[in-house]
Design a protein around this motif. Structure first.
Motif, PDB file in Angstrom:
ATOM      1  N   ALA A 137       0.306  -7.807  -3.885  1.00  0.00           N
ATOM      2  CA  ALA A 137       0.860  -6.459  -3.964  1.00  0.00           C
ATOM      3  C   ALA A 137      -0.064  -5.582  -4.807  1.00  0.00           C
ATOM      4  O   ALA A 137      -0.529  -6.001  -5.868  1.00  0.00           O
ATOM      5  N   ALA A 147      -6.122  -5.671  -0.830  1.00  0.00           N
ATOM      6  CA  ALA A 147      -4.872  -4.926  -0.705  1.00  0.00           C
ATOM      7  C   ALA A 147      -5.131  -3.477  -0.329  1.00  0.00           C
ATOM      8  O   ALA A 147      -4.430  -2.898   0.500  1.00  0.00           O
ATOM      9  N   SER A 194      -3.747  -3.320   3.501  1.00  0.00           N
ATOM     10  CA  SER A 194      -2.302  -3.189   3.372  1.00  0.00           C
ATOM     11  C   SER A 194      -1.732  -2.153   4.323  1.00  0.00           C
ATOM     12  O   SER A 194      -0.534  -2.035   4.471  1.00  0.00           O
TER      13      SER A 194
END
Length: 231
Positions: free
Chosen positions: A65, A106, A110
């Motif tokens: 994340a 990420a 993402s």
């Protein structure tokens, strides 16, 4: 692969292609490289190969994340006056620790910088006095700018240079040269791809090889805005 024997760039065209993908070429070498790139299919393949190679460096990294402040940093770069390319942003992480590389993964994968759902963009550029008709097309999925000359003669002993004018700015940025024959295909760096929607595209007539200053020197033949088109 493009050989080193026909250029003064350190390491030859192939090494320059790697530095181009990473955003490391100095301004004078960048202009020379992009002028060659617009007309050299082998060099375009070198750029594509290096892009895939560097992207693959993050394959072993497990997705995590992103930190809470990442969105603010991206917004600052998107709306600032001058933004570094995406490769310049992630280069320290590619060369650093695995944790830093995970942040780069990420940011890239993402979906925040994903262009696959954006529509293709088009612009018609015409110069009635010369009978010149050009069609500009940008494909977000491949980040490729294309231009087709549908009518009119290419000016003898001159070059047609393509300029992008971002919607949020007034400084033209050279994308490269219109090919004398066939379809022009130009890979678009990440920072320019982000600003393509709503940008204006202009065509100028320049000395052979394009403007040596990075600013249009010859007459502007046509200008139009990039926008989606109904299929």
């Amino acid at each position: 692969m493009s050989g080193p024997e026909d250029t003064d760039l350190p390491g030859g065209w192939e090494a320059a292609a790697a530095e181009y993908v990473l955003g490391l070429l100095p301004e004078d070498e960048l202009r020379a490289f992009e002028a060659r790139l617009s007309q050299d299919r082998d060099l375009q393949q070198d750029v594509e190969a290096w892009s895939e190679y560097f992207a693959a460096l993050t394959d072993p990294v497990e997705a995590v994340a992103p930190p809470p402040q990442l969105l603010r940093r991206i917004e600052d770069r998107l709306f600032g006056r001058k933004r570094p390319s995406l490769w310049q942003q992630i280069l320290p992480y590619l060369l650093g620790a695995v944790a830093a590389a995970a942040i780069a993964w990420a940011a890239m994968f993402s979906g925040m910088l994903d262009f696959r759902n954006e529509p293709d963009l088009w612009a018609d550029l015409e110069t009635p006095s010369r009978g010149l008709v050009l069609l500009a097309h940008y494909a977000p999925e491949s980040q490729t700018f294309m231009m087709q000359r549908d009518a009119g003669d290419y000016p003898a002993g001159r070059s047609l240079e393509i300029w992008m004018i971002p919607e949020e700015g007034d400084t033209p940025i050279s994308l490269g040269l219109v090919a004398e024959d066939g379809l022009t295909q130009i890979p678009v760096p990440q920072d320019l791809a982000e600003a393509m929607d709503g940008a204006a595209i202009a065509i100028s007539e320049e000395e052979p090889g394009g403007s040596p200053t990075g600013v249009a020197q010859g007459p502007i033949l046509s200008i139009a805005q990039m926008a989606p088109r109904d299929e």
